[in-house]
Design a protein around this motif. Structure first.
Motif, PDB file in Angstrom:
ATOM      1  N   GLU A   1      40.584 -37.665 -57.039  1.00 33.76           N
ATOM      2  CA  GLU A   1      39.473 -38.132 -57.862  1.00 33.76           C
ATOM      3  C   GLU A   1      39.149 -39.592 -57.559  1.00 33.76           C
ATOM      4  OE1 GLU A   1      40.194 -37.210 -61.944  1.00 33.76           O
ATOM      5  OE2 GLU A   1      40.294 -35.041 -61.570  1.00 33.76           O
ATOM      6  N   GLU A   2      40.182 -40.407 -57.352  1.00 33.65           N
ATOM      7  CA  GLU A   2      39.952 -41.807 -56.973  1.00 33.65           C
ATOM      8  C   GLU A   2      39.248 -41.893 -55.629  1.00 33.65           C
ATOM      9  OE1 GLU A   2      43.234 -44.446 -56.965  1.00 33.65           O
ATOM     10  OE2 GLU A   2      43.528 -44.389 -59.141  1.00 33.65           O
ATOM     11  N   MET A   3      39.673 -41.064 -54.671  1.00 34.80           N
ATOM     12  CA  MET A   3      39.054 -41.070 -53.353  1.00 34.80           C
ATOM     13  C   MET A   3      37.559 -40.794 -53.444  1.00 34.80           C
ATOM     14  SD  MET A   3      41.608 -39.015 -50.790  1.00 34.80           S
ATOM     15  CE  MET A   3      43.193 -39.674 -50.284  1.00 34.80           C
ATOM     16  N   ILE A   4      37.216 -39.742 -54.173  1.00 34.10           N
ATOM     17  CA  ILE A   4      35.806 -39.345 -54.265  1.00 34.10           C
ATOM     18  C   ILE A   4      35.002 -40.409 -54.997  1.00 34.10           C
ATOM     19  CG2 ILE A   4      34.228 -37.661 -55.292  1.00 34.10           C
ATOM     20  CD1 ILE A   4      36.334 -35.525 -54.651  1.00 34.10           C
ATOM     21  N   ARG A   5      35.546 -40.957 -56.066  1.00 34.01           N
ATOM     22  CA  ARG A   5      34.840 -42.000 -56.810  1.00 34.01           C
ATOM     23  C   ARG A   5      34.599 -43.238 -55.932  1.00 34.01           C
ATOM     24  NH1 ARG A   5      37.354 -41.645 -61.016  1.00 34.01           N
ATOM     25  NH2 ARG A   5      39.115 -43.041 -60.648  1.00 34.01           N
ATOM     26  N   VAL A   6      35.632 -43.658 -55.210  1.00 36.01           N
ATOM     27  CA  VAL A   6      35.503 -44.844 -54.363  1.00 36.01           C
ATOM     28  C   VAL A   6      34.538 -44.590 -53.210  1.00 36.01           C
ATOM     29  CG1 VAL A   6      36.742 -46.326 -52.749  1.00 36.01           C
ATOM     30  CG2 VAL A   6      37.742 -45.811 -54.968  1.00 36.01           C
ATOM     31  N   ASP A   7      34.613 -43.397 -52.621  1.00 33.35           N
ATOM     32  CA  ASP A   7      33.723 -43.096 -51.494  1.00 33.35           C
ATOM     33  C   ASP A   7      32.265 -43.090 -51.926  1.00 33.35           C
ATOM     34  OD1 ASP A   7      35.903 -42.922 -49.899  1.00 33.35           O
ATOM     35  OD2 ASP A   7      35.917 -40.740 -49.736  1.00 33.35           O
ATOM     36  N   GLN A   8      32.003 -42.512 -53.082  1.00 38.69           N
ATOM     37  CA  GLN A   8      30.621 -42.501 -53.575  1.00 38.69           C
ATOM     38  C   GLN A   8      30.147 -43.920 -53.855  1.00 38.69           C
ATOM     39  OE1 GLN A   8      29.384 -42.957 -56.979  1.00 38.69           O
ATOM     40  NE2 GLN A   8      27.481 -41.782 -56.978  1.00 38.69           N
ATOM     41  N   ALA A   9      31.010 -44.735 -54.452  1.00 41.02           N
ATOM     42  CA  ALA A   9      30.652 -46.125 -54.738  1.00 41.02           C
ATOM     43  C   ALA A   9      30.468 -46.917 -53.450  1.00 41.02           C
ATOM     44  CB  ALA A   9      31.742 -46.773 -55.601  1.00 41.02           C
ATOM     45  N   GLY A  10      31.321 -46.655 -52.453  1.00 39.34           N
ATOM     46  CA  GLY A  10      31.211 -47.363 -51.188  1.00 39.34           C
ATOM     47  C   GLY A  10      29.928 -47.036 -50.453  1.00 39.34           C
ATOM     48  N   GLU A  11      29.556 -45.751 -50.443  1.00 45.26           N
ATOM     49  CA  GLU A  11      28.307 -45.372 -49.785  1.00 45.26           C
ATOM     50  C   GLU A  11      27.102 -45.925 -50.546  1.00 45.26           C
ATOM     51  OE1 GLU A  11      28.289 -44.364 -46.944  1.00 45.26           O
ATOM     52  OE2 GLU A  11      30.186 -43.350 -46.591  1.00 45.26           O
ATOM     53  N   LEU A  12      27.234 -46.019 -51.857  1.00 38.23           N
ATOM     54  CA  LEU A  12      26.175 -46.634 -52.656  1.00 38.23           C
ATOM     55  C   LEU A  12      25.993 -48.097 -52.256  1.00 38.23           C
ATOM     56  CD1 LEU A  12      24.263 -46.549 -55.198  1.00 38.23           C
ATOM     57  CD2 LEU A  12      26.250 -47.350 -56.496  1.00 38.23           C
ATOM     58  N   GLY A  13      27.110 -48.836 -52.183  1.00 36.27           N
ATOM     59  CA  GLY A  13      27.024 -50.238 -51.804  1.00 36.27           C
ATOM     60  C   GLY A  13      26.464 -50.433 -50.411  1.00 36.27           C
ATOM     61  N   ALA A  14      26.924 -49.602 -49.458  1.00 37.78           N
ATOM     62  CA  ALA A  14      26.424 -49.706 -48.084  1.00 37.78           C
ATOM     63  C   ALA A  14      24.927 -49.432 -48.025  1.00 37.78           C
ATOM     64  CB  ALA A  14      27.179 -48.725 -47.179  1.00 37.78           C
ATOM     65  N   ASN A  15      24.486 -48.454 -48.810  1.00 42.97           N
ATOM     66  CA  ASN A  15      23.064 -48.127 -48.868  1.00 42.97           C
ATOM     67  C   ASN A  15      22.244 -49.342 -49.270  1.00 42.97           C
ATOM     68  OD1 ASN A  15      20.509 -46.952 -50.071  1.00 42.97           O
ATOM     69  ND2 ASN A  15      21.493 -45.067 -49.386  1.00 42.97           N
ATOM     70  N   TRP A  16      22.711 -50.057 -50.269  1.00 48.29           N
ATOM     71  CA  TRP A  16      21.956 -51.211 -50.755  1.00 48.29           C
ATOM     72  C   TRP A  16      22.100 -52.424 -49.849  1.00 48.29           C
ATOM     73  CZ3 TRP A  16      18.448 -51.810 -54.725  1.00 48.29           C
ATOM     74  CH2 TRP A  16      18.189 -50.645 -55.457  1.00 48.29           C
ATOM     75  N   ILE A  17      23.200 -52.519 -49.116  1.00 47.41           N
ATOM     76  CA  ILE A  17      23.313 -53.591 -48.123  1.00 47.41           C
ATOM     77  C   ILE A  17      22.241 -53.421 -47.053  1.00 47.41           C
ATOM     78  CG2 ILE A  17      24.733 -54.492 -46.228  1.00 47.41           C
ATOM     79  CD1 ILE A  17      27.195 -53.956 -48.021  1.00 47.41           C
ATOM     80  N   TYR A  18      22.116 -52.208 -46.531  1.00 46.04           N
ATOM     81  CA  TYR A  18      21.099 -51.963 -45.506  1.00 46.04           C
ATOM     82  C   TYR A  18      19.694 -52.079 -46.070  1.00 46.04           C
ATOM     83  CZ  TYR A  18      24.606 -50.555 -42.110  1.00 46.04           C
ATOM     84  OH  TYR A  18      25.656 -50.560 -41.225  1.00 46.04           O
ATOM     85  N   ARG A  19      19.527 -51.712 -47.325  1.00 48.61           N
ATOM     86  CA  ARG A  19      18.225 -51.889 -47.967  1.00 48.61           C
ATOM     87  C   ARG A  19      17.843 -53.369 -47.985  1.00 48.61           C
ATOM     88  NH1 ARG A  19      15.402 -48.935 -52.203  1.00 48.61           N
ATOM     89  NH2 ARG A  19      17.141 -47.465 -52.226  1.00 48.61           N
ATOM     90  N   GLY A  20      18.816 -54.221 -48.334  1.00 52.61           N
ATOM     91  CA  GLY A  20      18.559 -55.655 -48.362  1.00 52.61           C
ATOM     92  C   GLY A  20      18.283 -56.222 -46.984  1.00 52.61           C
ATOM     93  N   GLN A  21      19.054 -55.783 -45.993  1.00 55.25           N
ATOM     94  CA  GLN A  21      18.826 -56.258 -44.631  1.00 55.25           C
ATOM     95  C   GLN A  21      17.463 -55.821 -44.110  1.00 55.25           C
ATOM     96  OE1 GLN A  21      22.218 -54.854 -42.376  1.00 55.25           O
ATOM     97  NE2 GLN A  21      23.451 -56.643 -42.913  1.00 55.25           N
ATOM     98  N   TYR A  22      17.106 -54.587 -44.414  1.00 54.44           N
ATOM     99  CA  TYR A  22      15.828 -54.078 -43.918  1.00 54.44           C
ATOM    100  C   TYR A  22      14.656 -54.785 -44.591  1.00 54.44           C
ATOM    101  CZ  TYR A  22      12.471 -50.772 -42.003  1.00 54.44           C
ATOM    102  OH  TYR A  22      11.423 -50.212 -41.306  1.00 54.44           O
ATOM    103  N   ALA A  23      14.830 -55.172 -45.849  1.00 58.11           N
ATOM    104  CA  ALA A  23      13.761 -55.885 -46.553  1.00 58.11           C
ATOM    105  C   ALA A  23      13.423 -57.193 -45.840  1.00 58.11           C
ATOM    106  CB  ALA A  23      14.179 -56.159 -47.993  1.00 58.11           C
ATOM    107  N   VAL A  24      14.416 -57.803 -45.209  1.00 61.66           N
ATOM    108  CA  VAL A  24      14.201 -59.084 -44.523  1.00 61.66           C
ATOM    109  C   VAL A  24      13.862 -58.894 -43.048  1.00 61.66           C
ATOM    110  CG1 VAL A  24      15.285 -61.274 -43.874  1.00 61.66           C
ATOM    111  CG2 VAL A  24      15.743 -60.270 -46.126  1.00 61.66           C
TER     112      VAL A  24
END
Length: 246
Positions: free
Chosen positions: A78-101
């Motif tokens: 359960e920890e693995m799945i929770r962390v993986d979902q959160a990690g992919e969420l964070g990565a998604n928004w990192i690339y969103r921010g980079q692409y905005a610039v």
């Protein structure tokens, strides 16, 4: 959007040959985690089968045996799945921010878009897994979204090289994190876990491809590269630990 750096697989200073020797490519097809009969009780404790075809067909007549896991194993998964979902969420928004610039940059924009598209897919898959197994998602989603966007946009504003250094650091930690998970998942013999291993392995390979792309596009030429990289890595590790608990 991450535990210990992969200790035996990939370091940013390793040549491509070493990376090839220690990472194994898998099928480009990604199993679907759709199921017409989601489990009715706590994750990883009931008898159920996974439909990896994405269809609504009935499960096989031969039922998948129940997951006979210890309390510690259930909590770990359960920890693995929770962390993986959160990690992919964070990565998604990192690339969103980079692409905005940098999205309008003819050289960097398409690279960012490609990596961002893969992160979108990763997040979609883990959103499905977290729902299917009724794993409690991180309560810090709004924070990870804001932090991810700020990190992505902030490094992009520092220049293309800094944006790539950010990708290099983040993907180093995420790739290592996925490798640590694979070692744990190999200890559990069950069809459900076998499918999860396939997903984690494929996503690991794609994250390391992002890392390789960043290095090839001058990540290590960023101003104060070592300082920037270490700061981002430590932040990612902290986010992993927090997401596993909150």
């Amino acid at each position: 959007m991450a535990t210990a750096l992969q200790s035996a697989v990939r370091r940013t200073f390793l040549p491509r040959q070493c990376y090839t020797l220690v990472t194994r490519s898998i099928s480009t097809s990604i199993p679907s985690w759709h199921t017409s009969n989601p489990p009715s009780t706590s994750a990883f404790s009931t008898e159920h089968s996974i439909d990896t075809t994405g269809s609504d067909a009935s499960p096989s007549n031969s039922p998948v045996p129940p997951l006979r896991l210890s309390k510690e194993q259930r909590e770990l998964l359960e920890e693995m799945i929770r962390v993986d979902q959160a990690g992919e969420l964070g990565a998604n928004w990192i690339y969103r921010g980079q692409y905005a610039v940098l999205g309008s940059d003819k050289k960097v924009g398409p690279l960012l878009q490609h990596m961002w598209d893969q992160e979108k897919h990763h997040l979609k898959v883990f959103d499905g897994i977290i729902s299917q197994y009724r794993v409690r998602p991180t309560a810090l989603r709004p924070i990870w979204e804001m932090a991810g966007f700020a990190l992505g946009a902030g490094t992009a504003l520092m220049g293309k090289e800094a944006a790539m250094a950010c990708t290099e650091a983040v993907e180093t930690v995420i790739g290592g994190h996925y490798n640590d998970q694979l070692r744990e998942l190999l200890k559990i013999d069950h069809p459900d876990i076998a499918e999860l291993r396939k997903i984690v392995q494929q996503f690991r390979d794609e994250e390391l491809e992002h890392l390789e792309t960043a290095i090839e596009h001058d990540a290590q030429k960023a101003p104060q590269h070592e300082l920037l990289s270490n700061a981002i890595k430590q932040g990612c590790k902290a986010a992993i630990w927090i997401s596993s608990k909150v």
